[in-house]
Write a protein that holds these residues in place. Structure first.
Motif, PDB file in Angstrom:
ATOM      1  N   VAL A   1       0.891  -1.291  -0.118  1.00  0.00           N
ATOM      2  CA  VAL A   1       0.080   0.194  -0.015  1.00  0.00           C
ATOM      3  C   VAL A   1       0.866   1.306  -0.089  1.00  0.00           C
ATOM      4  N   LYS A   2       0.500   2.141  -0.818  1.00  0.00           N
ATOM      5  CA  LYS A   2       1.098   3.356  -0.844  1.00  0.00           C
ATOM      6  C   LYS A   2       0.376   4.456   0.084  1.00  0.00           C
ATOM      7  N   ILE A   3       1.301   4.751   1.250  1.00  0.00           N
ATOM      8  CA  ILE A   3       0.784   5.664   2.021  1.00  0.00           C
ATOM      9  C   ILE A   3       0.751   7.053   1.894  1.00  0.00           C
ATOM     10  N   GLY A   4      -0.377   7.791   1.950  1.00  0.00           N
ATOM     11  CA  GLY A   4      -0.279   9.041   1.413  1.00  0.00           C
ATOM     12  C   GLY A   4       0.140  10.173   2.438  1.00  0.00           C
ATOM     13  N   GLY A   5       0.447   9.712   3.574  1.00  0.00           N
ATOM     14  CA  GLY A   5       0.797  10.693   4.445  1.00  0.00           C
ATOM     15  C   GLY A   5       0.043  11.740   5.021  1.00  0.00           C
ATOM     16  N   ASP A   6      -1.221  11.563   4.711  1.00  0.00           N
ATOM     17  CA  ASP A   6      -2.170  12.403   5.358  1.00  0.00           C
ATOM     18  C   ASP A   6      -2.928  11.963   6.449  1.00  0.00           C
ATOM     19  N   GLY A   7      -2.532  10.715   7.155  1.00  0.00           N
ATOM     20  CA  GLY A   7      -3.166  10.206   8.262  1.00  0.00           C
ATOM     21  C   GLY A   7      -4.248   9.507   7.986  1.00  0.00           C
ATOM     22  N   LYS A   8      -4.988   9.212   6.588  1.00  0.00           N
ATOM     23  CA  LYS A   8      -6.146   8.810   6.135  1.00  0.00           C
ATOM     24  C   LYS A   8      -5.907   7.189   5.744  1.00  0.00           C
ATOM     25  N   ASP A   9      -4.772   6.875   5.425  1.00  0.00           N
ATOM     26  CA  ASP A   9      -4.485   5.406   5.450  1.00  0.00           C
ATOM     27  C   ASP A   9      -4.830   4.543   6.722  1.00  0.00           C
TER      28      ASP A   9
ATOM     29  N   VAL B   1     -22.783  -7.399  12.396  1.00  0.00           N
ATOM     30  CA  VAL B   1     -22.487  -7.102  10.854  1.00  0.00           C
ATOM     31  C   VAL B   1     -22.947  -5.650  10.614  1.00  0.00           C
ATOM     32  N   LYS B   2     -24.124  -5.293  11.004  1.00  0.00           N
ATOM     33  CA  LYS B   2     -24.744  -4.247  10.713  1.00  0.00           C
ATOM     34  C   LYS B   2     -24.095  -3.060  11.436  1.00  0.00           C
ATOM     35  N   TYR B   3     -23.711  -3.383  12.829  1.00  0.00           N
ATOM     36  CA  TYR B   3     -23.151  -2.204  13.857  1.00  0.00           C
ATOM     37  C   TYR B   3     -21.717  -2.043  13.253  1.00  0.00           C
ATOM     38  N   LYS B   4     -21.182  -2.798  12.897  1.00  0.00           N
ATOM     39  CA  LYS B   4     -19.692  -2.674  12.544  1.00  0.00           C
ATOM     40  C   LYS B   4     -19.470  -2.020  11.208  1.00  0.00           C
ATOM     41  N   SER B   5     -20.598  -2.459  10.337  1.00  0.00           N
ATOM     42  CA  SER B   5     -20.605  -1.721   8.872  1.00  0.00           C
ATOM     43  C   SER B   5     -20.973  -0.564   9.107  1.00  0.00           C
ATOM     44  N   GLU B   6     -21.909   0.006   9.944  1.00  0.00           N
ATOM     45  CA  GLU B   6     -22.199   1.429  10.220  1.00  0.00           C
ATOM     46  C   GLU B   6     -21.134   2.242  10.673  1.00  0.00           C
ATOM     47  N   GLN B   7     -20.319   1.380  11.548  1.00  0.00           N
ATOM     48  CA  GLN B   7     -19.017   2.287  12.249  1.00  0.00           C
ATOM     49  C   GLN B   7     -17.988   2.366  11.099  1.00  0.00           C
ATOM     50  N   ARG B   8     -17.762   1.614  10.294  1.00  0.00           N
ATOM     51  CA  ARG B   8     -16.722   1.712   9.084  1.00  0.00           C
ATOM     52  C   ARG B   8     -17.257   2.481   8.257  1.00  0.00           C
ATOM     53  N   SER B   9     -18.553   2.798   7.989  1.00  0.00           N
ATOM     54  CA  SER B   9     -19.249   3.773   7.224  1.00  0.00           C
ATOM     55  C   SER B   9     -18.857   5.265   7.631  1.00  0.00           C
ATOM     56  N   ARG B  10     -19.072   5.358   8.901  1.00  0.00           N
ATOM     57  CA  ARG B  10     -18.752   6.578   9.617  1.00  0.00           C
ATOM     58  C   ARG B  10     -17.321   6.860   9.402  1.00  0.00           C
ATOM     59  N   MET B  11     -16.423   6.054   9.272  1.00  0.00           N
ATOM     60  CA  MET B  11     -14.991   6.201   9.187  1.00  0.00           C
ATOM     61  C   MET B  11     -14.551   6.541   7.734  1.00  0.00           C
ATOM     62  N   VAL B  12     -15.370   5.987   6.916  1.00  0.00           N
ATOM     63  CA  VAL B  12     -15.045   6.322   5.371  1.00  0.00           C
ATOM     64  C   VAL B  12     -15.580   7.839   5.104  1.00  0.00           C
ATOM     65  N   LYS B  13     -16.794   8.069   5.705  1.00  0.00           N
ATOM     66  CA  LYS B  13     -17.302   9.403   5.553  1.00  0.00           C
ATOM     67  C   LYS B  13     -16.272  10.558   6.179  1.00  0.00           C
ATOM     68  N   LYS B  14     -15.520  10.050   7.108  1.00  0.00           N
ATOM     69  CA  LYS B  14     -14.511  11.002   7.618  1.00  0.00           C
ATOM     70  C   LYS B  14     -13.283  10.938   6.773  1.00  0.00           C
ATOM     71  N   GLY B  15     -13.271  10.588   5.583  1.00  0.00           N
ATOM     72  CA  GLY B  15     -12.195  10.457   4.711  1.00  0.00           C
ATOM     73  C   GLY B  15     -11.125   9.594   4.703  1.00  0.00           C
ATOM     74  N   TYR B  16     -11.161   8.503   5.845  1.00  0.00           N
ATOM     75  CA  TYR B  16     -10.314   7.243   5.930  1.00  0.00           C
ATOM     76  C   TYR B  16     -10.667   6.158   4.631  1.00  0.00           C
ATOM     77  N   LYS B  17      -9.344   5.872   4.279  1.00  0.00           N
ATOM     78  CA  LYS B  17      -9.233   4.675   3.554  1.00  0.00           C
ATOM     79  C   LYS B  17      -8.973   3.485   4.212  1.00  0.00           C
ATOM     80  N   LEU B  18     -10.095   2.384   4.025  1.00  0.00           N
ATOM     81  CA  LEU B  18      -9.894   1.352   4.830  1.00  0.00           C
ATOM     82  C   LEU B  18      -9.090   0.275   4.013  1.00  0.00           C
ATOM     83  N   HIS B  19      -7.971   0.386   4.149  1.00  0.00           N
ATOM     84  CA  HIS B  19      -7.137  -0.669   3.248  1.00  0.00           C
ATOM     85  C   HIS B  19      -6.909  -1.907   3.897  1.00  0.00           C
TER      86      HIS B  19
END
Length: 261
Positions: free
Chosen positions: A102-110, A213-231
């Motif tokens: 993975v190429k780390i972007g350096g913005d803390g979002k990886d 599975v619903k709870y964890k999916s929702e939590q991951r979705s919130r992280m994605v909306k914050k700009g995180y890339k879930l590698h």
């Protein structure tokens, strides 16, 4: 006539010989083919339990509630004999090998997501005392164990965790534990050797009763909306890894002791 009499005598002797030796032959045949009186042999049980464990890990077993009672001894051997550690080490090595691509972007979002119980912290001592998963889940007893805060880390997960930190990944911890257990969970994690996570996400009041599975999916979705890339995502349950807002790569670590939908 002499020939005929000789043949008759020979036939009589042969018949007598057959009668005398047939009980011995019969007893040998019976002793070599009879099955164990008291159920399955140890080898057949061990073979079945290995196959059952494979079905569980590959999610082919579907929903299940307890470990078969005849597999308790096999589970004990699996954990105490070192095979579990070897299996976890293999998964961790594959995860770290992927992370290095993975190429780390350096913005803390990886980011990399970790479950906690049976992924970062081991509750094996609790399950040893409760039939290695062969007994129905008791939430009261398990929570009493959790608040002791003594669960150790896994060698494999510590190496993976620290390796990911060194590569520059932001760590997100996503657990099914309740918000009320935040302080003891944080302390237990630090005592076990983990540090520097960005988020520790626990079940709030609004999350009670939701399937994992619903709870964890929702939590991951919130992280994605914050700009995180879930590698990457590492967990011991398929419900840690499936659903929506899934990671680019998911790594299932072994846990044949319990199932969470």
């Amino acid at each position: 006539m002499a020939c005929s009499r000789t043949s008759l005598v020979s036939f009589f002797i042969l018949g007598l010989f057959t009668v005398l030796i047939s009980p011995a032959i019969s007893s040998r045949v019976l002793s070599s083919t009879k099955r164990p009186v008291h159920g399955e042999s140890r080898s057949s049980v061990a073979s079945y339990c290995e196959s059952w464990r494979l079905a569980v890990e590959t999610n082919n077993a579907g929903t299940w509630k307890v470990v078969p009672s005849k597999c308790v001894s096999s589970h004990e051997t699996y954990y105490n004999g070192g095979q579990f550690d070897k299996d976890y080490n293999v998964v961790a090595r594959y995860a770290l090998a992927f992370a290095k691509t993975v190429k780390i972007g350096g913005d803390g979002k990886d980011a990399w997501v970790f479950d906690i119980d049976e992924t970062l912290l081991s509750n094996l001592e609790y399950y040893k005392a409760n039939g290695y998963g062969s007994e129905p889940y008791n939430s009261k007893k398990f929570n009493e164990w959790v608040v002791q805060g003594t669960a150790p880390g896994f060698d494999a997960s510590l190496k993976l965790y620290k390796g990911l930190k060194k590569l520059g990944f932001t760590i997100i911890l996503l657990t099914g534990r309740d918000e009320a257990e935040r302080n003891i969970t944080e302390k237990n994690l630090r005592d076990a050797g983990y540090s520097g996570w960005e988020y520790l996400l626990l079940r709030g009041h609004e999350d009670q009763g939701k399937a994992a599975v619903k709870y964890k999916s929702e939590q991951r979705s919130r992280m994605v909306k914050k700009g995180y890339k879930l590698h990457g995502n590492t967990g011991d349950q398929w419900s840690d890894l499936q659903g929506f807002a899934v990671a680019v790569r998911s790594f299932k670590v072994p846990n044949p002791i319990y199932y969470i939908a």
